[in-house]
Design an enzyme around this catalytic site. Structure first.
Site, PDB file in Angstrom:
ATOM      1  N   ASP A   7      65.005  58.993 -38.992  1.00  0.00           N
ATOM      2  CA  ASP A   7      66.158  58.919 -38.076  1.00  0.00           C
ATOM      3  C   ASP A   7      66.911  57.612 -38.302  1.00  0.00           C
ATOM      4  O   ASP A   7      68.136  57.592 -38.422  1.00  0.00           O
ATOM      5  CB  ASP A   7      65.710  58.954 -36.609  1.00  0.00           C
TER       6      ASP A   7
ATOM      7  N   GLU B 148      73.292  58.507 -32.209  1.00  0.00           N
ATOM      8  CA  GLU B 148      72.191  58.649 -31.257  1.00  0.00           C
ATOM      9  C   GLU B 148      71.277  57.423 -31.176  1.00  0.00           C
ATOM     10  O   GLU B 148      70.860  57.039 -30.098  1.00  0.00           O
ATOM     11  CB  GLU B 148      71.332  59.878 -31.602  1.00  0.00           C
TER      12      GLU B 148
ATOM     13  N   ASP C 105      74.455  62.519 -35.221  1.00  0.00           N
ATOM     14  CA  ASP C 105      73.029  62.676 -34.941  1.00  0.00           C
ATOM     15  C   ASP C 105      72.323  62.571 -36.284  1.00  0.00           C
ATOM     16  O   ASP C 105      72.413  63.470 -37.114  1.00  0.00           O
ATOM     17  CB  ASP C 105      72.734  64.021 -34.259  1.00  0.00           C
TER      18      ASP C 105
ATOM     19  N   ILE D  17      69.178  62.619 -37.192  1.00  0.00           N
ATOM     20  CA  ILE D  17      68.303  63.796 -37.319  1.00  0.00           C
ATOM     21  C   ILE D  17      68.375  64.543 -35.999  1.00  0.00           C
ATOM     22  O   ILE D  17      67.847  64.084 -34.984  1.00  0.00           O
ATOM     23  CB  ILE D  17      66.829  63.443 -37.608  1.00  0.00           C
ATOM     24  N   ASP D  18      69.070  65.651 -36.033  1.00  0.00           N
ATOM     25  CA  ASP D  18      69.093  66.517 -34.859  1.00  0.00           C
ATOM     26  C   ASP D  18      67.894  67.450 -34.995  1.00  0.00           C
ATOM     27  O   ASP D  18      67.670  68.017 -36.067  1.00  0.00           O
ATOM     28  CB  ASP D  18      70.413  67.297 -34.850  1.00  0.00           C
TER      29      ASP D  18
ATOM     30  N   THR E 178      64.575  66.345 -34.119  1.00  0.00           N
ATOM     31  CA  THR E 178      63.469  65.524 -34.643  1.00  0.00           C
ATOM     32  C   THR E 178      62.120  66.238 -34.466  1.00  0.00           C
ATOM     33  O   THR E 178      61.236  66.114 -35.318  1.00  0.00           O
ATOM     34  CB  THR E 178      63.453  64.143 -33.939  1.00  0.00           C
TER      35      THR E 178
ATOM     36  N   ARG F 278      72.557  78.398 -25.000  1.00  0.00           N
ATOM     37  CA  ARG F 278      71.861  77.182 -24.549  1.00  0.00           C
ATOM     38  C   ARG F 278      72.208  76.987 -23.076  1.00  0.00           C
ATOM     39  O   ARG F 278      73.196  76.345 -22.743  1.00  0.00           O
ATOM     40  CB  ARG F 278      72.351  75.996 -25.393  1.00  0.00           C
TER      41      ARG F 278
ATOM     42  N   ASP G 263      74.955  66.322 -30.426  1.00  0.00           N
ATOM     43  CA  ASP G 263      74.162  67.548 -30.588  1.00  0.00           C
ATOM     44  C   ASP G 263      75.038  68.771 -30.811  1.00  0.00           C
ATOM     45  O   ASP G 263      74.513  69.874 -31.012  1.00  0.00           O
ATOM     46  CB  ASP G 263      73.288  67.792 -29.340  1.00  0.00           C
TER      47      ASP G 263
HETATM   48  P1  AMP Z   1      67.268  71.824 -30.150  1.00  0.00           P
HETATM   49  O1  AMP Z   1      66.683  71.476 -31.451  1.00  0.00           O
HETATM   50  O2  AMP Z   1      68.438  72.764 -30.235  1.00  0.00           O
HETATM   51  O3  AMP Z   1      66.249  72.278 -29.152  1.00  0.00           O
HETATM   52  O4  AMP Z   1      67.964  70.524 -29.563  1.00  0.00           O
HETATM   53  C1  AMP Z   1      67.507  69.248 -29.785  1.00  0.00           C
HETATM   54  C2  AMP Z   1      68.268  68.357 -28.843  1.00  0.00           C
HETATM   55  O5  AMP Z   1      68.014  68.733 -27.504  1.00  0.00           O
HETATM   56  C3  AMP Z   1      67.896  66.919 -28.894  1.00  0.00           C
HETATM   57  O6  AMP Z   1      68.706  66.255 -29.841  1.00  0.00           O
HETATM   58  C4  AMP Z   1      68.150  66.413 -27.482  1.00  0.00           C
HETATM   59  O7  AMP Z   1      69.294  65.584 -27.416  1.00  0.00           O
HETATM   60  C5  AMP Z   1      68.427  67.669 -26.682  1.00  0.00           C
HETATM   61  N1  AMP Z   1      67.747  67.766 -25.378  1.00  0.00           N
HETATM   62  C6  AMP Z   1      66.800  66.955 -24.869  1.00  0.00           C
HETATM   63  N2  AMP Z   1      66.457  67.352 -23.617  1.00  0.00           N
HETATM   64  C7  AMP Z   1      67.214  68.426 -23.329  1.00  0.00           C
HETATM   65  C8  AMP Z   1      67.337  69.280 -22.164  1.00  0.00           C
HETATM   66  N3  AMP Z   1      66.594  69.089 -21.087  1.00  0.00           N
HETATM   67  N4  AMP Z   1      68.244  70.281 -22.221  1.00  0.00           N
HETATM   68  C9  AMP Z   1      68.990  70.489 -23.320  1.00  0.00           C
HETATM   69  N5  AMP Z   1      68.916  69.712 -24.430  1.00  0.00           N
HETATM   70  C10 AMP Z   1      68.038  68.694 -24.445  1.00  0.00           C
HETATM   71 MG    MG Z   2      69.922  65.801 -31.446  1.00  0.00          MG
END
Ligand code: AMP
Ligand code: MG
Length: 320
Positions: free
Chosen positions: A45, A68, A121, A123-124, A126, A250, A265
């Site tokens: 990251d 980030e 981001d 690393i989105d 992680t 989402r 994100d």
């Molecule tokens: P994903 O891989 O689509 O599940 O998303 C990863 C991202 O979810 C991370 O980069 C976080 O910024 C974000 N994240 C963290 N907590 C939450 C939450 N409670 N609701 C939605 N997104 C979140």
């Molecule tokens: Mg992210």
């Protein structure tokens, strides 16, 4: 505006950062440290953010970058061994890297949202990166609240060969996919079918990042019968843009109903899907507003679709 230079620099930056991430994942057992919000962060990251911020800041010194990570924890004396690992990784890609330079480059990402800025981001997903699943390097340029350029590196998404996928979109110029190893960009398009029974939808692997029960109910309400495809990161936007899925839902998790999505994100993914012919709004049908803050303070949840099923999804959400 053609955004030619912006696009060129963003592609180079994301490609190099993706290379670092894959290198870390394949050669060293990437260990996570925990951030204050308890989410994980790795050497990759920090390395990814250092490379991208350095290249963007060199080419566009007046553009703020809202990224980030920040280097506050990395600068602590007890983190020196960790910083030296980050530096070693970055140096394999940018030979001029030193520990001090790496800290400075990472901190270039502490910019503020303004009339023109980049969001990153490094690393989105992680958690997906650590699990050996999907993750993305996501970079976007925003002007007057609208995403103008988006570059999404998805090293584990093998839609165009084993080397991973690079998705690029420029406002009013369409979206393309290329192998991260290079080659000719191919135009991409969302799925066009009148029959929702053929559609698939995507959602997060992490159940705490959404409301899987409601997401499944909404998908069924619009006629999607297949089980959801679960993926980490903005790779979900990539599969909608390429027509592999018609919908990405989402919805706020019941555990964090007041959660506000972070701009990094979504920004790159949004333009990739829009330029591939799809549609993105929040769960109430409002466009995502990138002009406000590092969070999408005025939006709740995200609905990403091929366009044709969007109204039905919003209607199902209203009725829910
Ligand atoms: P994903 O891989 O689509 O599940 O998303 C990863 C991202 O979810 C991370 O980069 C976080 O910024 C974000 N994240 C963290 N907590 C939450 C939450 N409670 N609701 C939605 N997104 C979140
Ligand atoms: Mg992210």
């Amino acid at each position: 505006m053609s955004y030619q230079l912006e696009t060129q620099v963003a592609i180079k930056a994301v490609t190099l950062a993706a290379k670092l991430c894959q290198q870390v994942r394949q050669t060293i057992q990437a260990e996570a440290i925990e951030k204050r919000d308890r989410s994980p962060v790795t050497i990759a990251d920090f390395g990814s953010q250092a490379i991208i911020c350095k290249l963007i800041a060199d080419a566009f010194p007046n553009d703020p970058i809202v990224a980030e990570e920040d280097a506050a924890a990395l600068s602590q004396p007890d983190m020196a061994p960790y910083l030296s690992q980050v530096t070693e990784q970055v140096r394999s890609i940018l030979t001029e890297a030193t520990p001090d330079a790496v800290i400075d480059w990472i901190n270039q990402g502490n910019g503020q949202v303004g009339s023109r800025y980049w969001t990153l981001d490094p690393i989105d997903g992680t958690k997906g990166f650590l699990r050996g699943d999907q993750y993305a390097v996501a970079l976007a340029l925003i002007e007057d609240g609208e995403v103008k350029v988006g570059v999404l590196g998805c090293p584990a998404l093998t839609l165009v060969g084993d080397a991973g996928s690079l998705l690029v979109a420029v406002r009013h110029q369409g979206a393309t996919i290329t192998s991260l190893a290079g080659g000719d960009p191919q135009p991409i398009q969302v799925v066009r079918s009148a029959n929702a029974a053929n559609f698939r939808f995507v959602e997060s692997v992490e159940s705490g990042h959404g409301d899987q029960t409601q997401q499944n109910a909404v998908a069924q309400a619009v006629g999607i019968t297949a089980a959801p495809l679960r993926m980490d990161s903005q790779a979900k936007y990539a599969v909608v843009a390429c027509g592999e899925a018609a919908l990405y839902l989402r919805l706020p998790s019941p555990k964090t109903p007041d959660y506000r999505e972070k701009i990094w994100d979504h920004a790159a993914g949004v333009i990739v899907v829009e330029e591939a012919g799809g549609k993105v709004t929040d769960m109430h049908g409002k466009p995502l507003n990138f002009a406000l803050d590092y969070k999408l303070t005025e939006n709740q949840g995200v609905v990403v679709s091929n366009g044709s099923c969007h109204e039905a999804v919003l209607a199902a959400l209203k009725g829910a």
